[in-house]
Design an enzyme around this catalytic site. Structure first.
Site, mmCIF file in Angstrom:
data_model
loop_
_atom_site.group_PDB
_atom_site.id
_atom_site.type_symbol
_atom_site.label_atom_id
_atom_site.label_comp_id
_atom_site.label_asym_id
_atom_site.label_seq_id
_atom_site.Cartn_x
_atom_site.Cartn_y
_atom_site.Cartn_z
ATOM 1 C CD GLU A 119 -12.760 -43.758 45.608
ATOM 2 O OE1 GLU A 119 -11.854 -44.512 45.994
ATOM 3 O OE2 GLU A 119 -12.943 -43.474 44.419
ATOM 4 C CB CYS B 196 -15.578 -34.006 43.015
ATOM 5 S SG CYS B 196 -16.305 -35.183 41.871
ATOM 6 C CB CYS C 102 -23.231 -45.742 38.255
ATOM 7 S SG CYS C 102 -24.186 -44.614 37.219
ATOM 8 C CB CYS D 174 -20.592 -44.227 30.782
ATOM 9 S SG CYS D 174 -22.184 -43.410 31.057
ATOM 10 C CB CYS E 140 -17.470 -44.118 33.524
ATOM 11 S SG CYS E 140 -17.748 -43.724 35.259
ATOM 12 C CB CYS F 220 -13.134 -36.981 35.584
ATOM 13 S SG CYS F 220 -13.270 -35.297 35.899
HETATM 14 N N1 SAH Z 1 -23.048 -39.651 36.431
HETATM 15 C C1 SAH Z 1 -22.804 -38.295 36.160
HETATM 16 C C2 SAH Z 1 -21.786 -37.656 37.074
HETATM 17 C C3 SAH Z 1 -20.548 -38.447 37.396
HETATM 18 S S1 SAH Z 1 -19.358 -38.638 36.144
HETATM 19 C C4 SAH Z 1 -22.423 -38.114 34.716
HETATM 20 O O1 SAH Z 1 -22.172 -39.104 34.044
HETATM 21 O O2 SAH Z 1 -22.400 -36.983 34.265
HETATM 22 C C5 SAH Z 1 -18.531 -37.043 36.058
HETATM 23 C C6 SAH Z 1 -17.850 -36.790 34.708
HETATM 24 O O3 SAH Z 1 -16.674 -37.594 34.517
HETATM 25 C C7 SAH Z 1 -18.778 -37.121 33.535
HETATM 26 O O4 SAH Z 1 -18.716 -36.153 32.538
HETATM 27 C C8 SAH Z 1 -18.185 -38.413 33.058
HETATM 28 O O5 SAH Z 1 -18.585 -38.665 31.744
HETATM 29 C C9 SAH Z 1 -16.713 -38.158 33.228
HETATM 30 N N2 SAH Z 1 -15.893 -39.368 33.172
HETATM 31 C C10 SAH Z 1 -16.256 -40.615 33.529
HETATM 32 N N3 SAH Z 1 -15.220 -41.469 33.338
HETATM 33 C C11 SAH Z 1 -14.189 -40.741 32.883
HETATM 34 C C12 SAH Z 1 -12.832 -41.060 32.548
HETATM 35 N N4 SAH Z 1 -12.366 -42.287 32.675
HETATM 36 N N5 SAH Z 1 -12.040 -40.067 32.124
HETATM 37 C C13 SAH Z 1 -12.508 -38.793 32.037
HETATM 38 N N6 SAH Z 1 -13.765 -38.446 32.360
HETATM 39 C C14 SAH Z 1 -14.605 -39.398 32.774
HETATM 40 FE FE1 SF4 Z 2 -22.600 -43.533 35.860
HETATM 41 FE FE2 SF4 Z 2 -20.046 -43.140 35.164
HETATM 42 FE FE3 SF4 Z 2 -21.956 -42.993 33.318
HETATM 43 FE FE4 SF4 Z 2 -21.753 -41.051 35.154
HETATM 44 S S1 SF4 Z 2 -20.228 -41.546 33.587
HETATM 45 S S2 SF4 Z 2 -23.636 -42.104 34.477
HETATM 46 S S3 SF4 Z 2 -21.085 -42.277 36.945
HETATM 47 S S4 SF4 Z 2 -21.393 -44.841 34.484
#
Ligand code: SAH
Ligand code: SF4
Length: 391
Positions: A114, A127, A134, A138, A141, A368
């Site tokens: 996406e 974005c 991935c 996390c 996420c 995000c």
């Molecule tokens: N993998 C990279 C970039 C993609 S995530 C990283 O982790 O930085 C982009 C941003 O969205 C990151 O700061 C991530 O922590 C945040 N993010 C992920 N899931 C989220 C959620 N459910 N609500 C708000 N922010 C989120």
């Molecule tokens: Fe991967 Fe989501 Fe963690 Fe970013 S925030 S490193 S996309 S699992």
């Protein structure tokens, strides 16, 4: 007679099915040069031809060699025989009530990622994704629940920028200055699906294309790469890309960060801060953005805010507070607005900018951390998540 295409070219991303013409999108200038020479372009002309083809593709947005009118007809015919200029396919395009656009993009192999376009006052941010799924997990996420399927190629990464420009109708018309700051697509953030620093070379090559002054020509200060904290690649990011850096910080103790951002078990907060301290000097950029997702009763106390300030002392920083964006089955809740404001206030009083990121495109699951292609069913098992989190 042009020389036959050599085996080496098989490593260059190309059009499926196997054996089809080579896609020129995503090749670095050096790769483009080698590719054109291998197809019969005389060495002596190579530099000029690269410049011409490059400008047609990246400055003018042309997709057919027939339109490259400053090339001789037989040369155009040769190029059409050997090469294509192809972008990933847009499968669906959704537009949110707030103007955010989400593209579901199909890449070779039938996988999907996406891409999200966010229009704002005075700028428009794209974005982009760097991986399908991935490897990291996390826990807040949505992308983290999807297995890594594969890395995107440089062509698929820059292709997202090009398809958005297509959709926005933003290839320069004759006489229009491509460096115009009123561009619809003025900024790129690598904050879509995937961890960009686990796909370093492709991300670097694609961003070099985006920054090239004879093409899309975005300033390196308009590109922000977000990492969860892949410490060994941070210095390289400064040296080889030079873009702005954002880091998914999200916690102020190793205990909590281990749970939220499991890569912390490999490189903890102290390791990460060391790498970040060196970044501004190495990349000659101003500030690092600390992203901090606000999770109710997990990381959102006044003590957390104070600890955060102490930790980042001495690092030129901006702290971006991200209200948690929910997704089906997510184990967290968003902090209340009052809590987020109180947290922001403590940080602001300590002298840091502390913008609260307004969730955009929530109605189309474009905010995000909500990205996860609906058709990609490869889920991580509980065991795999646990194993990866243990690292
Ligand atoms: N993998 C990279 C970039 C993609 S995530 C990283 O982790 O930085 C982009 C941003 O969205 C990151 O700061 C991530 O922590 C945040 N993010 C992920 N899931 C989220 C959620 N459910 N609500 C708000 N922010 C989120
Ligand atoms: Fe991967 Fe989501 Fe963690 Fe970013 S925030 S490193 S996309 S699992």
């Amino acid at each position: 007679m042009p020389a036959p295409i050599t085996q080496d070219l098989l490593t260059i991303p190309r059009k499926l099915p196997e054996g089809g013409p080579i896609n020129l999108v995503g090749l670095t200038r050096a790769q483009l040069r080698d590719t054109l020479v291998a197809a019969g372009t005389p060495e002596k002309q190579a530099k000029m031809r690269v410049g011409q083809v490059w400008q047609w593709i990246y400055e003018k947005g042309v997709r057919s060699f027939d339109e490259m009118t400053n090339l001789a007809k037989p040369y155009r015919a040769l190029l059409s025989e050997r090469f294509v200029i192809e972008l990933p396919e847009v499968v669906t395009r959704q537009v949110s009530s707030d103007g955010t656009r989400k593209y579901l993009v199909r890449i070779a192999g039938g996988h999907e990622v996406e891409t999200v376009y966010i229009p704002e006052e005075g700028r428009g941010t794209l974005c982009i994704s760097s991986q399908v799924g991935c490897t990291l997990t996390c826990s807040f996420c949505h992308t983290g629940t999807q297995k890594l399927v594969r890395n995107l190629t440089a062509g698929e990464i820059i292709g997202q920028v090009m398809l958005a420009r297509d959709d926005l109708g933003e290839w320069p018309e004759p006489g229009r200055n491509p460096k115009d700051e009123s561009r619809l697509l003025s900024n790129i953030v690598l904050m879509g699906m995937g961890e960009p620093l686990y796909n370093f070379e492709a991300v670097r090559d694609a961003m070099k294309i985006a920054m090239d002054p004879e093409g899309i020509s975005l300033s390196r200060r308009r590109i922000t790469l977000s990492t969860s904290g892949v410490v060994p690649e941070i210095a390289r990011t400064a040296e080889e890309i030079g873009c702005l850096l954002a880091v998914s910080f999200h916690a102020t103790t190793d205990d909590v960060r281990d749970r939220l951002v499991p890569i912390n078990r490999k490189w903890n907060i102290a390791d990460l801060l060391d790498a970040l301290r060196a970044y501004p000097k190495l990349s000659n950029s101003e500030r690092i953005t600390f992203e901090y997702v606000m999770l109710r009763d997990v990381n959102d106390s006044d003590d957390d805010a104070r600890r955060l300030i102490k930790l980042i002392e001495g690092i030129p920083a901006k702290i971006n507070l991200i209200p948690f964006n929910p997704w089906p089955g997510a184990p967290y809740e968003r902090s209340s607005n009052n809590r987020i404001r109180a947290f922001a206030d403590i940080i602001y009083k300590a002298g840091y900018a502390s913008p609260i990121r307004t969730p955009r495109g929530e109605d189309i699951m474009a905010a995000c951390g909500q990205l996860k292609s609906a058709t990609e069913r490869a889920r991580k098992s509980r065991a795999q998540i646990a194993a990866e989190a243990g690292m």
